[in-house]
Design a protein around this motif. Structure first.
Motif, PDB file in Angstrom:
ATOM      1  N   LYS A   1      11.257   5.106   2.772  1.00  0.00           N
ATOM      2  CA  LYS A   1      11.957   6.052   1.887  1.00  0.00           C
ATOM      3  C   LYS A   1      11.038   6.439   0.737  1.00  0.00           C
ATOM      4  CE  LYS A   1      15.724   7.361   3.473  1.00  0.00           C
ATOM      5  NZ  LYS A   1      15.923   6.536   4.590  1.00  0.00           N
TER       6      LYS A   1
ATOM      7  N   GLN B   1       8.294  13.975  -4.487  1.00  0.00           N
ATOM      8  CA  GLN B   1       6.898  13.765  -4.113  1.00  0.00           C
ATOM      9  C   GLN B   1       6.015  14.826  -4.765  1.00  0.00           C
ATOM     10  OE1 GLN B   1       7.750  10.704  -2.991  1.00  0.00           O
ATOM     11  NE2 GLN B   1       6.088  10.859  -1.526  1.00  0.00           N
TER      12      GLN B   1
ATOM     13  N   VAL C   1      -3.976  13.989  -0.906  1.00  0.00           N
ATOM     14  CA  VAL C   1      -2.576  14.393  -0.703  1.00  0.00           C
ATOM     15  C   VAL C   1      -2.310  15.793  -1.245  1.00  0.00           C
ATOM     16  CG1 VAL C   1      -1.756  12.024  -0.751  1.00  0.00           C
ATOM     17  CG2 VAL C   1      -1.716  13.373  -2.842  1.00  0.00           C
TER      18      VAL C   1
ATOM     19  N   GLU D   1       3.932   1.543  -1.032  1.00  0.00           N
ATOM     20  CA  GLU D   1       4.641   1.671  -2.293  1.00  0.00           C
ATOM     21  C   GLU D   1       3.742   2.341  -3.329  1.00  0.00           C
ATOM     22  OE1 GLU D   1       6.187  -1.049  -5.802  1.00  0.00           O
ATOM     23  OE2 GLU D   1       6.144  -2.078  -3.863  1.00  0.00           O
ATOM     24  N   ILE D   2       2.474   1.917  -3.333  1.00  0.00           N
ATOM     25  CA  ILE D   2       1.534   2.506  -4.283  1.00  0.00           C
ATOM     26  C   ILE D   2       1.272   3.969  -3.934  1.00  0.00           C
ATOM     27  CG2 ILE D   2      -0.831   2.418  -5.138  1.00  0.00           C
ATOM     28  CD1 ILE D   2      -0.674  -0.653  -4.647  1.00  0.00           C
ATOM     29  N   MET D   3       1.073   4.203  -2.627  1.00  0.00           N
ATOM     30  CA  MET D   3       0.826   5.578  -2.193  1.00  0.00           C
ATOM     31  C   MET D   3       1.939   6.509  -2.626  1.00  0.00           C
ATOM     32  SD  MET D   3      -0.600   5.071   1.635  1.00  0.00           S
ATOM     33  CE  MET D   3       0.165   6.607   2.110  1.00  0.00           C
ATOM     34  N   GLN D   4       3.168   6.015  -2.506  1.00  0.00           N
ATOM     35  CA  GLN D   4       4.335   6.826  -2.857  1.00  0.00           C
ATOM     36  C   GLN D   4       4.253   7.337  -4.290  1.00  0.00           C
ATOM     37  OE1 GLN D   4       6.276   7.945  -0.761  1.00  0.00           O
ATOM     38  NE2 GLN D   4       7.704   6.507   0.129  1.00  0.00           N
ATOM     39  N   LEU D   5       3.622   6.540  -5.169  1.00  0.00           N
ATOM     40  CA  LEU D   5       3.592   6.906  -6.581  1.00  0.00           C
ATOM     41  C   LEU D   5       2.626   8.043  -6.861  1.00  0.00           C
ATOM     42  CD1 LEU D   5       3.710   3.279  -7.923  1.00  0.00           C
ATOM     43  CD2 LEU D   5       5.579   4.936  -7.828  1.00  0.00           C
ATOM     44  N   VAL D   6       1.715   8.287  -5.914  1.00  0.00           N
ATOM     45  CA  VAL D   6       0.796   9.412  -6.067  1.00  0.00           C
ATOM     46  C   VAL D   6       1.462  10.696  -5.567  1.00  0.00           C
ATOM     47  CG1 VAL D   6      -1.517  10.240  -5.505  1.00  0.00           C
ATOM     48  CG2 VAL D   6      -1.117   7.814  -5.741  1.00  0.00           C
ATOM     49  N   GLY D   7       2.594  10.521  -4.865  1.00  0.00           N
ATOM     50  CA  GLY D   7       3.369  11.674  -4.424  1.00  0.00           C
ATOM     51  C   GLY D   7       2.866  12.371  -3.183  1.00  0.00           C
ATOM     52  N   PRO D   8       2.455  11.609  -2.150  1.00  0.00           N
ATOM     53  CA  PRO D   8       2.003  12.287  -0.934  1.00  0.00           C
ATOM     54  C   PRO D   8       3.178  12.957  -0.232  1.00  0.00           C
ATOM     55  CG  PRO D   8       2.208   9.946  -0.530  1.00  0.00           C
ATOM     56  CD  PRO D   8       2.492  10.148  -1.982  1.00  0.00           C
ATOM     57  N   PRO D   9       2.932  14.097   0.431  1.00  0.00           N
ATOM     58  CA  PRO D   9       3.985  14.664   1.273  1.00  0.00           C
ATOM     59  C   PRO D   9       4.350  13.635   2.344  1.00  0.00           C
ATOM     60  CG  PRO D   9       2.096  16.138   1.110  1.00  0.00           C
ATOM     61  CD  PRO D   9       1.686  14.860   0.491  1.00  0.00           C
TER      62      PRO D   9
ATOM     63  N   GLU E   1       0.828  -1.196   0.000  1.00  0.00           N
ATOM     64  CA  GLU E   1       0.000   0.000   0.000  1.00  0.00           C
ATOM     65  C   GLU E   1       0.876   1.266   0.000  1.00  0.00           C
ATOM     66  OE1 GLU E   1      -2.861  -0.222   3.139  1.00  0.00           O
ATOM     67  OE2 GLU E   1      -2.958   1.956   3.297  1.00  0.00           O
TER      68      GLU E   1
ATOM     69  N   ARG F   1       5.574  14.143  -8.455  1.00  0.00           N
ATOM     70  CA  ARG F   1       4.644  13.053  -8.741  1.00  0.00           C
ATOM     71  C   ARG F   1       3.186  13.487  -8.633  1.00  0.00           C
ATOM     72  NH1 ARG F   1       7.656   8.237  -5.443  1.00  0.00           N
ATOM     73  NH2 ARG F   1       9.132   7.663  -7.066  1.00  0.00           N
TER      74      ARG F   1
END
Ligand SMILES: Nc1ncnc2c1ncn2[C@@H]1O[C@H](COP(=O)(O)OP(=O)(O)OP(=O)(O)O)[C@@H](O)[C@H]1O
Ligand SMILES: [Mg+2]
Lengths: 295, 222
Positions: free
Chosen positions: A295, B75, B106, A205-213, A203, B78
């Protein structure tokens, strides 16, 4: 705002999902805080008893029987002029005997059989409280013993000071023990949070791709730690309160001699707040630390 | 919008997934990436999303060299890119609605706005009746559309799609392509990797052909 709400949703979900390991980490936190809280509780009450004794502590200057009235008056005004002194009261030989007889009526036979009054006259000195006054009183107790017409000096604060040192030592030992337990508790919280992160790794890893702060990644972990720590501290506080209400009343009677019959006191608002916030802080810190792995 | 210079990506022992790729895609363009399996299409898209770092050369998007971005800037970058993955990459524990709205969450949008836009975009891909389903309860094509909805919901400057119609029947594929054309008409740059020659012909836009990690020749059929 949305990040805080999100962090609480996810953090709470993680706590629930962690199940047994969450319970274990709450338990270790609680044990650490029961130790800390117990020491605080004992320390608060011992401190109160000590304070009472310190207030009552007096300097008794016993006078030689042969002292002249002038010398006595001089001594009395010398003592009264000292900044550490609150009040000076003269206690004659007969008054001293009378007080002894009042205090120990069962020894009336003994005192009645005495042909002579063995009690010395004394100047009873009541002292100021506070560290500065205490230092001066220590000095005064030493110097007054040297003066003309003084037979002996009894000074309560000497042994109270020693007792105080022991209590302080015990307090430091308690703080160290609590700190060590706290460190252990922080590690268990951190490992639970790390497990939760591991369980959510896909989850995340996927979230990271949306670019959350990063607050979206770390927030839930910090909240998870916060909840574990806070619940642990609250459980500890409740446990201490339970033991206190069950055992405290019966202890009170046993300890009446030490406390002067005063009620034992539970942790105040300040100490309880320190425990609760301490739990929240330790938990949040451990959570934050664990979340740095992402990371 | 996108420039690559001498771009290379090596996996393991000297296997070049991409090799010396120099390519320019203008702002507002609609580009197909095509080529045989293993040509490096997915690799190029992953480098554009900074999911991986190049071994050689550089990637410049919107005038910024991606290699120089800090963690925080990555981030933020993206959040301006919509991505559709070959394997959807939906969060299995979250509903369709939550998967899509997360991309808005986000951005820190007000909750009311998140709800409205998520609903609009799910309606647009024809899934307004599956808002509370979990991804595993959906067919492959439906999951694909959720992934597309997530990629488009925050109105990105750039949309990267890897086989977005791989699991869809031809009719649905054309519909999805229409969605991409629509978003492209609004000024968004779109890069779509696909094997589907029919689809490429039907849409009729610029085609970049890759072969063994190299440029095999670009054609502009229109
Ligand atoms: N993580 C990886 N580790 C090792 N090799 C990889 C990795 N990812 C891709 N490759 C290799 O890089 C080459 C390019 O792969 P890539 O996925 O980019 O191809 P593709 O054009 O997307 O193919 P397809 O049309 O089948 O999706 C292939 O030879 C593949 O085996
Ligand atoms: Mg591919």
């Amino acid at each position: 705002m949305t990040v805080v709400g999100y962090a609480f949703d996810e953090g709470w979900t993680s706590v629930r999902r962690a199940g047994k390991s969450a319970v274990i980490s709450i338990g270790t936190i609680a044990i650490a805080f029961v130790t800390l809280g117990g020491f605080l509780l004992i320390s608060v009450n011992v401190q109160r008893a000590l304070d009472r004794w310190l207030e009552a502590a007096e300097l008794s200057v016993y006078l030689q029987d042969a002292i002249t009235d002038d010398a006595r008056a001089a001594l009395e005004s010398y003592l009264a002029s000292q900044p550490a002194v609150l009040a000076v009261e003269f206690m004659s030989k007969s008054h001293a005997l009378e007080r002894f007889q009042n205090d120990f009526p069962e020894l009336a036979d003994v005192t009645a059989s005495l042909s002579d009054n063995p009690f010395p006259a004394a100047l009873e000195v009541r002292l100021q409280t506070g560290q500065f006054a205490t230092d001066m009183a220590d000095e005064l107790a030493r110097t007054v013993a040297e003066r003309e017409g003084v037979a002996d000096v009894r000074y309560d604060r000497r042994w109270l000071a020693r007792l105080l040192a022991i209590v302080t030592g015990a307090r430091v030992a308690g703080a160290i023990a609590a700190a060590v337990l706290m460190l252990g508790a922080a590690f268990t919280v951190a490992s639970v949070v790390r497990q939760s992160l591991h369980a959510r790794r896909d989850e995340l890893e996927i979230m990271q791709l949306v670019g959350p702060p990063f607050s979206y990644i770390r927030g839930p972990s910090i909240v998870e730690g916060l909840l574990l720590g806070g619940i642990g501290a609250a459980v500890a506080l409740a446990a201490i309160a339970l033991v206190f209400t069950m055992a405290g009343r019966s202890l009170e009677a046993d300890l009446a001699g030490l406390t002067g019959g005063a009620q034992l006191r539970f942790l105040g608002v300040r100490e309880s707040a320190i425990l609760l916030f301490g739990g929240l802080a330790v938990g949040a810190g451990a959570g934050a630390l664990a979340s740095r792995a992402v990371k | 919008m996108i420039e690559t210079h001498g771009l290379g990506k090596v996996y393991g022992r000297g296997l070049y997934a991409l090799r010396d790729l120099t390519l320019t895609i203008d702002k507002g363009e609609f580009v197909f990436l095509t080529g045989p399996s293993g040509a490096g299409k997915s690799t190029l898209l992953r480098l554009l999303l900074l999911q991986e770092r190049p071994t050689e050369g550089e990637v410049i998007v919107g005038g910024r060299n991606l290699a120089r971005l800090s963690q925080t800037e990555v981030q933020a970058y993206r959040r301006t890119v919509g991505f559709v993955f070959q394997d959807f990459k939906l969060i299995t524990s979250k509903t369709v609605f939550e998967n899509v709205s997360f991309a808005l969450r986000v951005l820190g949008l007000p909750v009311e706005q998140q709800r409205r836009r998520t609903y609009q975009v799910l309606k647009w891909v024809g899934l307004q009746h599956r808002l509370n389903s979990l991804p595993e309860e959906l067919s492959g094509g439906e999951q694909q559309r959720v992934a597309i909805a997530r990629a488009l919901v925050n109105e990105p400057h750039l949309v990267l799609a890897d086989e977005p119609t791989g699991n869809l029947d031809p009719d649905l594929s054309l519909e999805i392509m229409n969605l991409f054309r629509e978003i492209n008409a609004g000024g968004t740059t779109v890069v779509v990797a696909t094997h589907d020659r029919e689809l490429i012909k039907w849409v009729g836009r610029r085609v970049v052909q890759l072969e063994q990690g190299r440029l095999a020749g670009a054609e502009v059929p229109q």
